[in-house]
Enzyme design. Structure first.
Site, PDB file in Angstrom:
ATOM      1  N   GLU A   1       0.875  -1.178   0.000  1.00 36.64           N
ATOM      2  CA  GLU A   1       0.000   0.000   0.000  1.00 36.64           C
ATOM      3  C   GLU A   1       0.908   1.223   0.000  1.00 36.64           C
ATOM      4  O   GLU A   1       1.408   1.649   1.033  1.00 36.64           O
ATOM      5  CB  GLU A   1      -0.934  -0.039   1.206  1.00 36.64           C
ATOM      6  CG  GLU A   1      -1.863  -1.251   1.165  1.00 36.64           C
ATOM      7  CD  GLU A   1      -2.746  -1.407   2.391  1.00 36.64           C
ATOM      8  OE1 GLU A   1      -2.797  -0.464   3.223  1.00 36.64           O
ATOM      9  OE2 GLU A   1      -3.379  -2.466   2.541  1.00 36.64           O
TER      10      GLU A   1
ATOM     11  N   HIS B   1      -2.747   4.163   4.682  1.00 39.59           N
ATOM     12  CA  HIS B   1      -2.980   2.881   4.022  1.00 39.59           C
ATOM     13  C   HIS B   1      -3.584   3.105   2.637  1.00 39.59           C
ATOM     14  O   HIS B   1      -3.781   4.236   2.198  1.00 39.59           O
ATOM     15  CB  HIS B   1      -3.916   2.020   4.873  1.00 39.59           C
ATOM     16  CG  HIS B   1      -3.305   1.502   6.135  1.00 39.59           C
ATOM     17  ND1 HIS B   1      -2.986   0.181   6.332  1.00 39.59           N
ATOM     18  CD2 HIS B   1      -2.938   2.146   7.282  1.00 39.59           C
ATOM     19  CE1 HIS B   1      -2.451   0.017   7.534  1.00 39.59           C
ATOM     20  NE2 HIS B   1      -2.427   1.194   8.134  1.00 39.59           N
TER      21      HIS B   1
ATOM     22  N   GLU C   1      -7.212   5.626   4.778  1.00 37.31           N
ATOM     23  CA  GLU C   1      -7.191   4.846   3.537  1.00 37.31           C
ATOM     24  C   GLU C   1      -7.279   5.842   2.388  1.00 37.31           C
ATOM     25  O   GLU C   1      -8.271   6.554   2.242  1.00 37.31           O
ATOM     26  CB  GLU C   1      -8.366   3.877   3.506  1.00 37.31           C
ATOM     27  CG  GLU C   1      -8.403   2.890   4.661  1.00 37.31           C
ATOM     28  CD  GLU C   1      -7.462   1.707   4.465  1.00 37.31           C
ATOM     29  OE1 GLU C   1      -6.898   1.566   3.355  1.00 37.31           O
ATOM     30  OE2 GLU C   1      -7.314   0.905   5.408  1.00 37.31           O
TER      31      GLU C   1
END
Length: 449
Positions: free
Chosen positions: A87, A190, A281
Site C-alpha cells: 500500500e 494505508h 485509507e
C-alpha cells in the site's frame, strides 16, 4: 568541481532545486533523500527507530523549530506510512510532504506556523521489506506482510483480546518509539479504500459496543478529526468512491463498524500511548500507476496539513506539586471520559488532552496531595496554533500518609493497574466479569513481551 556537480545532482531532490520526483523510490533512494534533507535543513533531524527483519532502517525525519529535543508546550505529532508494504500511496505522499514542508518553512505562513508550534515526526515506511517484495498490482500484490509473513496491523497488544503473540521487530520498534516521545496526535496511511477510520477497531462486546460501533470515551474528538481529513480532502467526504467498497457517510467510519480488527496500531496508540490516531485509507488502488501520483498529492495535501493542525485542540500544560516541581505520572482525568488507561503526565509533568471547544471538569491526582478538581472553558486551539495552556497547581494533603484513593500504580498500564485502579473506570469493564478477565489477561501479556 566534481564534488560541486555531485552536490547539484543530489540537490535536484531538494526544495532548493527541482521538486521531488513523483515516482516510487526504493528503500536506498528514500534513505539517500532523507539524509540529504537532514544535511540541508537545520530544522530537521533524522534518526532510526529500529530495523526491519532484513536489516533495513526504519528512518524517522523530525521537523520543527527545535527538531532534536522536545520543548515544553510543543506537542509531538507523527505520520506513519507503508505499514502494509504493497500500500504505497502513503509512502509517496509522506515524501512529498517532507519536500513541501522543507520548501515552505519561513516562506509559507501555514507551514512556518505549523513547524514553529509542533514537532513533526514522519516515518515514511514502517515495512520496507514488504515494499521491496511488492509487485505492482492494484489490489492483489504481494508485499502486504513483513518478511515473516505477518500482518503488522494485527500484531500489536489488544485491550479487547486475550490472544498473546510474539511481537514482530517492526511492531516492537513502534512500541518502543512511543515510550520515548509523548505523541499527542497521529495517523497511519494505508490504501485499498478511501476513508478515515477511527478507534476502536476491536471490541469484546462490552458497553463500548453501541449501534454496531466500538466507541471510545473520546468519540466526539475522533469524529471531528476524521471529518477534518475527509472534508479537506478533495473527494473523500463524497460517497461511492471505490467500486468494490461500501459507502462511507462523510468519508469516515468507526473501525469496528467497518470490520473487527484485533491487534491494530491505532487502538494501541490510543489505549497505551495516550495518542489519538486515525487510519487513513487514501486510494482505491493499493499500487496505482506512477502517472496518478501527482493527483493523489493534490487531493491530500491540504488534508495532511489540516490534520496536523488539529494537534492544537484542547488543553495542555503541566502538573506542579506544592513546591512548584513538575510531577511525573500524575493522573489527569476529564469528567465523563473514562479511558481504559488513564491519561498521565510525562517526565516533564506535561499533559495534553485533545478536546473540542466547551467546558470540561478535570480531576488531577498524585500521592500525598489533595485531589484537584477544576473546570476549564476550552476554546478552539488550531486557529491560533496552540491549545489552551493551563498548569494544575496542587496542594499538599494534610494527612502524612496518602489514602488508598490517592495511591497510584506504576505509569505503564498493566494488569496490576487494572486491578488497583481501573476496575470501575472502563466502560467495557463495567458490564461483565468475563470482560474484565479477558482484558486483564490481554494486559498481563504485554508485561511478558
Amino acid at each position: 568541481m566534481f564534488l560541486f556537480a555531485l552536490s547539484l545532482f543530489f540537490g535536484s531532490w531538494l526544495s532548493s532545486g527541482v521538486s521531488l520526483e513523483f515516482r516510487y523510490h526504493n528503500s536506498a533512494e528514500v534513505e539517500s533523500y532523507l539524509r540529504e534533507v537532514n544535511n540541508t535543513y537545520e530544522f530537521t533531524h533524522l534518526h532510526s527507530i529500529g530495523k526491519s527483519i532484513e536489516g533495513r532502517d526504519l528512518w524517522v525525519l523530525i521537523l520543527g523549530k527545535n527538531p532534536t529535543t522536545h520543548q515544553i508546550g510543543i506537542p509531538e505529532f507523527k505520520y506513519v506510512g507503508n505499514m502494509h508494504g504493497n500500500e504505497v500511496v502513503g509512502r509517496v505522499l509522506l515524501l512529498q510532504l517532507i519536500d513541501y514542508l522543507t520548501r515552505g518553512y519561513l516562506e509559507d505562513q501555514l507551514v512556518t506556523r505549523l513547524l514553529n508550534s509542533t514537532r513533526v515526526h514522519i516515518l515514511v515506511s514502517m515495512n520496507p521489506d514488504g515494499f521491496e517484495s511488492s509487485s505492482r498490482d492494484c489490489m492483489y500484490s504481494q508485499g502486504r506482510f513483513n518478511k515473516n509473513g505477518i500482518d503488522l496491523n494485527r500484531n500489536f497488544p489488544d485491550a479487547f483480546s486475550k490472544e498473546s503473540v510474539p511481537r514482530e521487530v517492526e511492531v516492537r520498534a513502534i512500541m518502543d518509539w512511543l515510550t520515548t516521545e509523548s505523541f499527542v496526535l497521529s495517523a497511519n496511511l494505508h490504501g485499498g479504500a478511501l476513508v478515515a477510520s477511527y478507534p476502536y477497531d476491536n471490541s469484546n462486546k462490552g458497553s463500548e459496543l453501541q449501534g454496531g460501533s466500538s466507541i471510545t470515551p473520546d468519540n466526539d474528538v475522533f469524529i471531528h478529526l476524521a471529518k477534518t481529513y475527509s472534508y479537506t480532502h478533495t473527494t473523500m467526504h463524497k460517497e461511492n468512491q471505490c467500486y468494490d467498497s461500501k459507502d462511507f457517510t462523510d468519508g469516515i467510519t468507526n473501525g469496528f463498524k467497518w470490520y473487527p480488527l484485533p491487534g491494530g496500531m491505532q487502538d494501541y496508540n490510543y489505549v497505551w500511548g495516550q495518542c489519538l490516531e486515525l487510519t487513513l485509507e487514501l486510494s482505491c488502488c493499493k499500487f496505482p500507476s506512477e502517472s496518478e501520483l501527482p493527483g493523489f498529492w493534490d487531493a491530500n495535501r491540504g488534508a495532511l496539513l489540516a490534520y496536523m493542525q488539529q494537534v492544537h485542540l484542547g488543553v495542555k500544560g503541566q502538573v506542579l506539586d506544592a513546591d512548584g516541581n513538575p510531577v511525573l505520572n500524575a493522573l489527569v482525568e476529564v469528567e465523563g471520559r473514562r479511558n481504559l488507561c488513564p491519561f498521565r503526565t510525562d517526565i516533564n509533568g506535561e499533559y495534553y488532552r485533545l478536546l473540542l471547544p466547551g467546558n470540561y471538569t478535570f480531576k488531577v491526582t498524585i500521592p500525598g496531595h489533595e485531589v484537584l478538581t477544576e473546570t476549564l472553558a476550552v476554546p478552539y486551539g488550531p486557529g491560533s496554533f496552540s491549545a489552551l495552556s493551563h498548569n494544575f497547581l496542587l496542594q499538599r494533603a494534610e494527612a502524612t500518609t496518602p489514602s488508598p484513593s490517592t495511591t497510584q500504580p506504576p505509569q505503564s498500564c498493566t494488569a496490576s493497574l487494572i486491578r488497583a485502579y481501573l476496575g470501575d473506570h472502563s466502560p467495557s469493564l463495567a458490564s461483565r466479569g468475563l470482560t474484565s478477565l479477558l482484558l486483564l489477561q490481554a494486559l498481563f501479556s504485554t508485561i511478558l513481551l
